[in-house]
Design a protein around this motif. Structure first.
Motif, PDB file in Angstrom:
ATOM      1  N   ILE B  12      -7.040   7.652   6.548  1.00 27.21           N
ATOM      2  CA  ILE B  12      -7.240   8.651   5.483  1.00 27.21           C
ATOM      3  C   ILE B  12      -6.070   9.636   5.480  1.00 27.21           C
ATOM      4  N   PHE B  13      -5.991  10.491   6.483  1.00 29.27           N
ATOM      5  CA  PHE B  13      -4.879  11.443   6.534  1.00 29.27           C
ATOM      6  C   PHE B  13      -3.759  10.850   7.375  1.00 29.27           C
ATOM      7  N   SER B  14      -3.231   9.744   6.877  1.00 28.32           N
ATOM      8  CA  SER B  14      -2.219   9.032   7.638  1.00 28.32           C
ATOM      9  C   SER B  14      -0.838   9.494   7.223  1.00 28.32           C
ATOM     10  N   THR B  15       0.096   9.499   8.183  1.00 25.15           N
ATOM     11  CA  THR B  15       1.484   9.775   7.826  1.00 25.15           C
ATOM     12  C   THR B  15       2.297   8.473   7.837  1.00 25.15           C
ATOM     13  N   ASP B  16       1.620   7.345   8.020  1.00 26.00           N
ATOM     14  CA  ASP B  16       2.299   6.049   8.040  1.00 26.00           C
ATOM     15  C   ASP B  16       2.629   5.654   6.596  1.00 26.00           C
ATOM     16  N   HIS B  17       3.893   5.352   6.331  1.00 26.50           N
ATOM     17  CA  HIS B  17       4.289   5.060   4.946  1.00 26.50           C
ATOM     18  C   HIS B  17       3.529   3.872   4.372  1.00 26.50           C
ATOM     19  N   LYS B  18       3.101   2.930   5.222  1.00 25.64           N
ATOM     20  CA  LYS B  18       2.404   1.747   4.707  1.00 25.64           C
ATOM     21  C   LYS B  18       1.012   2.113   4.207  1.00 25.64           C
ATOM     22  N   ILE B  19       0.324   2.943   5.003  1.00 25.74           N
ATOM     23  CA  ILE B  19      -1.018   3.364   4.576  1.00 25.74           C
ATOM     24  C   ILE B  19      -0.898   4.229   3.316  1.00 25.74           C
ATOM     25  N   ILE B  20       0.085   5.126   3.292  1.00 29.74           N
ATOM     26  CA  ILE B  20       0.249   5.988   2.119  1.00 29.74           C
ATOM     27  C   ILE B  20       0.561   5.136   0.892  1.00 29.74           C
ATOM     28  N   GLY B  21       1.412   4.131   1.080  1.00 31.36           N
ATOM     29  CA  GLY B  21       1.715   3.235  -0.029  1.00 31.36           C
ATOM     30  C   GLY B  21       0.459   2.558  -0.560  1.00 31.36           C
ATOM     31  N   ILE B  22      -0.372   2.057   0.360  1.00 33.19           N
ATOM     32  CA  ILE B  22      -1.599   1.379  -0.069  1.00 33.19           C
ATOM     33  C   ILE B  22      -2.546   2.377  -0.729  1.00 33.19           C
TER      34      ILE B  22
END
Lengths: 203, 580
Positions: B12-22
């Motif tokens: 949810i509150f991720s700083t990982d670019h892949k999770i943010i992209g998804i």
């Protein structure tokens, strides 16, 4: 993954490093400055458009005290000089000098904002508002408050950044890079003022 | 690189670019559902104006009292359809979504330059999406001044119901969107410049990365003047200034006190953004298509350097042609001539890019996998849509065609169609990387044909409706006799449009089914050369176990004398010869 021998980096753009010998933070600040500069370009272009359309633009030298504004401008430009000194001091890892020069810069910024507030109060006292002014075209007042207001808000933002920088520097937690990036923003804010001063007050 | 993050920190509150992209992609797809529903209502009205839809009347008692749509509601639908699709679907999914997911992977970086800013950008963008959705439910309904928000409709709160609170919320949503998009763009620029893996020189970057890099720069340059304009519009709306309101304006029988402004100023500022914005959207779609053609034709991309330079030239030219949206605004014929010529100039680099796409196919063994079908569809729509642009960019022809359905047809083929197909190509291509599963090829192909054919039919036909003089944004063609002969065409367009929407159910089914029960994907299912396929699917937090070293460009396919018909970018020159 097999280990590869790294080819010698031939040019600065060859990957593995930032081409400008600067970290991504500085690259990002430069990009932000361009973006923010275009915000003011939008305001200034609109002002130019309105002024070309206006039947009678108020004579600035009668509305404003140009000598007062010259002092304001001088104060702000001087604060850019002290900021440059702060960056040099930070580069030489001179913490005390850095803090001192950043504080001087803050002083210049606060003085500028104070003088700006006095100018606003003075003009409002003479009857200038966002929609009306006693000197002619109503958009004169609209653009005056818009341009100086947004520049003022940027000075205020810069002051907050500088306060944090001074605090970090005094506590020994600032890096030369961080001071330089704060300085970039401060110089930018000053540069915007030069444009506003020239295009709105002088021309 | 910790794997012990809690669920909330990780997904949810991720700083990982892949999770943010998804997150961007899923949010954008949800917004597309809303935007598509609005399009359905628009087509319902245009196909059968005045017909009663009792069920819809019950659902929307204000917009469709007793089941017949009000003109004000129709205007709000048109406005919100455009706004949602351009800013909250295309920009979210194609630009921010894939930009976030793909760019760091393809340049061999562990994450975006500033992950926290990236997370902030998504959440502010989401807030914008929520505000724009909420604006449907306020007094007066959603904004109704068009996605271009021209004053005085957008500046005078009493002009029409949607000009009240709905317009204010529209501006607020746009402000949030611009803030989010700027943060995202800053990140992409800093990432591409600073975080490329060793050996990944600028001229070894895949064209996808180039297109995102250039589109991010354009976004950063084009949005600020719109921000300035939006601030001034807010002042006009709430502090009684006259930036965009002229003297002597009469609204609803009342003379407004405004003095000295100009609605044309807004048009200039808006289109200074608006025109580059369509290239911000379309360049990534072209970059994705240019990169997909080599993968499925097993030969190098044609004219790599030329494509890079053309993308740059398009970016520069797009900043100086905004006036071609304003040919009928009373501009000087000399300005009109300048804007016509500069617009025509854009067709040169654009055509070169199109020819490079065709060149990439020349003499190839083509595999018609689903992403490739969509990439080929892009060439088709890009060609036909671009041809329509020739008419509109020419001031003389545009005088006739301005604000007709010809324009609607044109821009739907280009920033509607090319970007939509680019989005789908990207989803089918990177789905295995994102979720470690393959999407169904059979359903994917069905989805392609159910998207491409209806889409092309709908908007190709609209060109001809426009040639017959039908103006866009009109509530019903029944008001004017000369438009009555478009009735049959409008019914056909509406029916095909519903087929297009039904076709998207195949995609939804495929997406959800593959997510849950799709065939497990190998690391590099398409046998592609770019860096994202060198890591596991899905990649771990931090992307690569060890930062890869790049030894060649991204298009090493079918090198003569090699056993494999592709050579990943990480293979050293002493193992396989470097061809470019």
């Amino acid at each position: 993954m097999a280990t590869h021998t790294v080819e010698p980096v031939i040019d600065r753009w060859g990957g593995g490093a930032c081409p400008f010998a600067a970290g991504w933070r500085k690259v990002m600040m430069w990009a932000f400055i361009v973006t923010d500069g275009l915000l003011f370009a939008g305001f200034l272009a609109s002002y130019g458009y309105a002024r070309l359309m206006a039947e009678r633009w108020p004579p600035q030298q009668e509305v404003f005290s140009i000598s007062y504004l010259a002092v304001m401008t001088f104060v702000l430009i001087s604060s850019s000089a002290t900021m440059a000194s702060a960056v040099v001091a930070a580069g030489a890892s001179d913490r005390r000098a850095t803090t001192r020069f950043v504080l001087l810069t803050i002083l210049g910024g606060v003085a500028f904002l104070g003088m700006q507030a006095y100018e606003w109060a003075h003009l409002i006292g003479e009857g200038a508002t966002l929609t009306h002014n006693p000197w002619g075209d109503p958009s004169f007042g609209s653009y005056f408050f818009l341009l100086t207001g947004f520049h003022g808000s940027h000075v205020l933002t810069g002051l907050i950044v500088l306060c944090v920088t001074a605090w970090h520097s005094a506590g020994g937690r600032s890096s030369a890079n961080g001071v330089e990036i704060a300085g970039l923003y401060w110089h930018f804010v000053d540069l915007v003022w030069v444009f506003i001063f020239t295009l709105f007050y002088l021309v | 690189m910790s794997h012990s993050d809690s669920f909330i920190r990780k997904y949810i509150f991720s700083t990982d670019h892949k999770i943010i992209g998804i997150q961007y992609i899923l949010t954008g797809l949800a917004m597309a559902l809303v935007g598509g529903t609005l399009a359905g209502l628009i087509r319902l009205q245009l196909g059968w104006p005045g017909l009663q839809w009792p069920l819809l009347g019950k659902l929307m008692p204000v917009g469709m009292p007793s089941g017949v749509m009000t003109p004000e509601f129709y205007m709000a639908l048109v406005t919100m359809h455009g706004t949602i699709m351009v800013f909250f679907f295309m920009s979210f999914v194609l630009v921010s979504g894939f930009g976030n997911y793909v760019v760091p992977l393809q340049i061999g970086a562990r994450d975006m330059a500033f992950p926290l800013l990236n997370m902030l950008s998504y959440w502010i963008g989401l807030l914008g999406a929520i505000v724009i959705l909420l604006s449907f439910f306020v007094q007066g309904g959603a904004a109704a001044a068009g996605w271009t928000a021209y004053p005085p409709l957008s500046a005078v709160a009493s002009a029409m119901p949607g000009s009240a609170l709905g317009q204010t919320l529209w501006l607020l949503a746009m402000a949030l969107f611009i803030a989010s998009f700027t943060m995202s763009g800053l990140n992409i620029v800093a990432t591409v410049l600073s975080l490329r893996a060793p050996g990944m020189s600028m001229m070894r970057m895949p064209l996808t990365v180039w297109s995102y890099f250039i589109s991010a720069i354009m976004g950063l340059l084009a949005f600020p003047p719109l921000t300035a304009a939006a601030i001034m519009l807010l002042f006009d709306r709430h502090f009684d200034t006259s930036f965009f309101l002229p003297s002597g304006l009469i609204v609803a029988g009342k003379l407004l006190p405004n003095h000295g402004g100009s609605p044309l100023l807004w048009q200039h500022l808006f289109w200074f953004l608006g025109h580059p914005e369509v290239y911000v959207l379309i360049l990534p779609a072209l970059g994705i298509a240019l990169d997909m053609l080599p993968v499925f034709s097993r030969k190098p991309v044609f004219g790599y350097r030329l494509s890079v330079y053309c993308l740059m030239i398009v970016a520069v030219l797009s900043m100086i042609v905004w006036g071609h949206h304003m040919f009928v605004s009373g501009m000087s014929p000399f300005s009109g001539e300048y804007f016509s010529i500069s617009t025509m100039l854009i067709t040169v680099p654009m055509t070169i890019i199109g020819v490079n796409m065709l060149g990439s196919l020349w003499g190839a063994r083509i595999t018609l996998a689903t992403p490739m079908l969509f990439a080929l569809g892009i060439i088709a729509l890009f060609g036909v849509g671009g041809f329509g642009g020739l008419f509109l960019g020419n001031a003389t022809a545009d005088m006739q065609l301005h604000d007709t359905y010809f324009v609607v047809g044109h821009f739907h083929l280009m920033i509607g169609g090319v970007t939509l197909l680019g989005t789908f190509a990207g989803i089918y291509y990177w789905f295995p990387k994102m979720f470690g599963r393959q999407m169904s090829e059979a359903l994917g192909k069905a989805h392609f044909w159910l998207t491409f054919l209806p889409f092309f039919t709908v908007f190709f036909m609209q060109h001809f409706v426009g040639l017959q003089g039908a103006p866009r944004r009109y509530y019903a063609f029944t008001t004017y006799e000369y438009l009555n002969r478009t009735h049959g065409q409008n019914v056909v367009i509406s029916l095909v449009a519903f087929l297009l929407m039904a076709g998207q159910l195949v995609f939804a089914l495929n997406f959800i089914w593959s997510l849950v029960a799709g065939r497990a994907s190998e690391r590099n299912p398409w046998h592609a050369t770019t860096l994202e396929w060198e890591t596991s699917s899905p990649p771990p937090h931090g992307n690569f176990v060890e930062i890869p070293t790049v030894h060649r460009w991204a298009y090493e396919y079918s090198v003569a004398g090699e056993a494999l018909d592709y050579t990943p970018q990480t293979v050293p020159a002493r193992q396989v010869a470097v061809t470019a």
